[in-house]
Design a protein around this motif. Structure first.
Motif, PDB file in Angstrom:
ATOM      1  N   VAL A 133       0.942  -1.193   0.050  1.00 57.37           N
ATOM      2  CA  VAL A 133      -0.067   0.091   0.005  1.00 57.37           C
ATOM      3  C   VAL A 133       1.006   1.265   0.043  1.00 57.37           C
ATOM      4  O   VAL A 133       2.027   1.336   0.947  1.00 57.37           O
ATOM      5  CB  VAL A 133      -0.912   0.084   1.166  1.00 57.37           C
ATOM      6  CG1 VAL A 133      -1.802   1.409   1.337  1.00 57.37           C
ATOM      7  CG2 VAL A 133      -1.786  -1.257   1.192  1.00 57.37           C
ATOM      8  N   GLU A 134       0.734   2.150  -0.948  1.00 59.02           N
ATOM      9  CA  GLU A 134       1.603   3.416  -1.113  1.00 59.02           C
ATOM     10  C   GLU A 134       0.771   4.506  -0.702  1.00 59.02           C
ATOM     11  O   GLU A 134      -0.122   4.719  -1.150  1.00 59.02           O
ATOM     12  CB  GLU A 134       2.405   3.691  -2.220  1.00 59.02           C
ATOM     13  CG  GLU A 134       1.448   3.822  -3.531  1.00 59.02           C
ATOM     14  CD  GLU A 134       2.300   4.113  -4.761  1.00 59.02           C
ATOM     15  OE1 GLU A 134       2.270   4.883  -5.508  1.00 59.02           O
ATOM     16  OE2 GLU A 134       2.920   3.068  -5.130  1.00 59.02           O
ATOM     17  N   LYS A 135       1.299   5.355   0.169  1.00 56.66           N
ATOM     18  CA  LYS A 135       0.475   6.721   0.701  1.00 56.66           C
ATOM     19  C   LYS A 135       1.635   7.880   0.276  1.00 56.66           C
ATOM     20  O   LYS A 135       2.594   7.983   0.874  1.00 56.66           O
ATOM     21  CB  LYS A 135       0.443   6.516   2.205  1.00 56.66           C
ATOM     22  CG  LYS A 135      -0.605   5.605   2.480  1.00 56.66           C
ATOM     23  CD  LYS A 135      -1.113   5.571   3.705  1.00 56.66           C
ATOM     24  CE  LYS A 135      -1.595   4.384   4.408  1.00 56.66           C
ATOM     25  NZ  LYS A 135      -3.117   4.543   4.114  1.00 56.66           N
ATOM     26  N   VAL A 136       1.309   8.711  -0.299  1.00 56.53           N
ATOM     27  CA  VAL A 136       2.019   9.781  -0.764  1.00 56.53           C
ATOM     28  C   VAL A 136       1.739  10.888   0.501  1.00 56.53           C
ATOM     29  O   VAL A 136       0.458  11.332   0.681  1.00 56.53           O
ATOM     30  CB  VAL A 136       1.681  10.480  -2.119  1.00 56.53           C
ATOM     31  CG1 VAL A 136       2.267  11.880  -2.340  1.00 56.53           C
ATOM     32  CG2 VAL A 136       1.649   9.608  -3.396  1.00 56.53           C
ATOM     33  N   VAL A 137       2.620  11.107   1.307  1.00 55.51           N
ATOM     34  CA  VAL A 137       2.521  11.911   2.357  1.00 55.51           C
ATOM     35  C   VAL A 137       2.751  13.440   2.175  1.00 55.51           C
ATOM     36  O   VAL A 137       1.622  14.275   2.377  1.00 55.51           O
ATOM     37  CB  VAL A 137       3.667  11.595   3.435  1.00 55.51           C
ATOM     38  CG1 VAL A 137       3.823  12.704   4.550  1.00 55.51           C
ATOM     39  CG2 VAL A 137       3.381  10.307   3.979  1.00 55.51           C
ATOM     40  N   LYS A 138       3.475  13.737   1.144  1.00 55.28           N
ATOM     41  CA  LYS A 138       3.721  15.293   0.702  1.00 55.28           C
ATOM     42  C   LYS A 138       4.331  15.093  -0.340  1.00 55.28           C
ATOM     43  O   LYS A 138       5.312  14.615  -1.006  1.00 55.28           O
ATOM     44  CB  LYS A 138       4.754  15.925   1.689  1.00 55.28           C
ATOM     45  CG  LYS A 138       4.801  17.310   1.492  1.00 55.28           C
ATOM     46  CD  LYS A 138       3.780  18.099   2.193  1.00 55.28           C
ATOM     47  CE  LYS A 138       4.123  19.519   2.026  1.00 55.28           C
ATOM     48  NZ  LYS A 138       3.133  20.756   2.277  1.00 55.28           N
ATOM     49  N   ILE A 139       3.802  16.475  -1.297  1.00 53.45           N
ATOM     50  CA  ILE A 139       4.531  16.693  -2.530  1.00 53.45           C
ATOM     51  C   ILE A 139       4.936  18.179  -2.558  1.00 53.45           C
ATOM     52  O   ILE A 139       4.074  19.045  -2.410  1.00 53.45           O
ATOM     53  CB  ILE A 139       3.577  16.464  -3.771  1.00 53.45           C
ATOM     54  CG1 ILE A 139       3.311  15.029  -4.068  1.00 53.45           C
ATOM     55  CG2 ILE A 139       4.188  16.949  -5.227  1.00 53.45           C
ATOM     56  CD1 ILE A 139       2.091  14.551  -5.079  1.00 53.45           C
ATOM     57  N   LYS A 140       6.159  18.301  -2.824  1.00 50.35           N
ATOM     58  CA  LYS A 140       6.532  19.836  -2.768  1.00 50.35           C
ATOM     59  C   LYS A 140       7.153  20.233  -4.049  1.00 50.35           C
ATOM     60  O   LYS A 140       7.498  19.639  -4.748  1.00 50.35           O
ATOM     61  CB  LYS A 140       7.957  19.799  -1.756  1.00 50.35           C
ATOM     62  CG  LYS A 140       7.732  19.394  -0.472  1.00 50.35           C
ATOM     63  CD  LYS A 140       9.149  19.663   0.334  1.00 50.35           C
ATOM     64  CE  LYS A 140       8.911  19.416   1.796  1.00 50.35           C
ATOM     65  NZ  LYS A 140      10.010  19.290   2.658  1.00 50.35           N
ATOM     66  N   ARG A 141       6.574  21.466  -4.017  1.00 45.21           N
ATOM     67  CA  ARG A 141       6.967  22.152  -5.534  1.00 45.21           C
ATOM     68  C   ARG A 141       8.160  23.103  -5.365  1.00 45.21           C
ATOM     69  O   ARG A 141       8.069  24.004  -4.473  1.00 45.21           O
ATOM     70  CB  ARG A 141       5.866  22.801  -6.131  1.00 45.21           C
ATOM     71  CG  ARG A 141       5.873  23.110  -7.723  1.00 45.21           C
ATOM     72  CD  ARG A 141       4.635  24.115  -8.151  1.00 45.21           C
ATOM     73  NE  ARG A 141       4.586  25.435  -7.521  1.00 45.21           N
ATOM     74  CZ  ARG A 141       3.917  26.102  -7.764  1.00 45.21           C
ATOM     75  NH1 ARG A 141       3.113  26.059  -9.051  1.00 45.21           N
ATOM     76  NH2 ARG A 141       3.809  27.539  -7.499  1.00 45.21           N
TER      77      ARG A 141
END
Length: 160
Positions: free
Chosen positions: A11-19
């Motif tokens: 199971v993969e969970k994207v915690v944070k995407i920074k730009r």
């Protein structure tokens, strides 16, 4: 943002995407950094941090790194064997075992790790930094410290 990646049942969970923006001659050039937590919901969990010019490749890089950094965590009846404090940088996370039916009481970053590893009942509290990357690393530090009763007896050579 949990999804089953299909590979090995993780199971993969994207915690944070920074730009991130770099100012160049023609304007701004954006790049992205993704923090991802993966787990098999049976006691294995890993985290990864990937950077790329687009979001999907950064997530793929993070997942690849997370698969290499898998950690085995002891789970006893859907919770952790004992209370533990994890630290990383200015972040501190306390994990406390809970009775069945309590659920995962945690913020978004710590919850992602707890659900990925397969914990169903745990109380958490984070102190200091609110940075999701720091909180995930502090939670992983806490999970590394967990030991079962049998493991402690074996290491000490005594019966408890």
């Amino acid at each position: 943002m949990a999804k089953d990646s299909g590979k090995g049942g993780f199971v993969e969970k994207v915690v944070k995407i920074k730009r991130c923006a770099a100012v160049v001659k023609g304007g701004r050039r954006f790049s992205f950094a993704a923090m991802v937590v993966i787990g098999d919901s049976k006691g294995r969990v890993g985290w990864g941090y990937g950077k790329a010019n687009e979001v999907p490749p950064s997530v793929q890089k993070a997942v690849k790194q997370a698969e290499r950094k898998m950690l085995e965590v002891p789970i006893v009846d859907g919770t952790i064997p004992h209370q533990v404090i994890g630290r990383f940088g200015a972040g501190q996370v306390i994990l406390v075992p809970a009775h069945p039916g309590t659920g995962v009481i945690a913020g978004a970053s710590v919850r992602a790790v707890c659900e990925a590893v397969g914990l169903h009942d745990v109380l958490t509290k984070s102190f200091g930094s609110t940075n999701p990357v720091v909180l995930v690393k502090a939670t992983m530090n806490a999970l590394e410290q967990l030991r079962t009763k049998d493991e402690i007896q074996r290491l000490r050579g005594v019966a408890v």
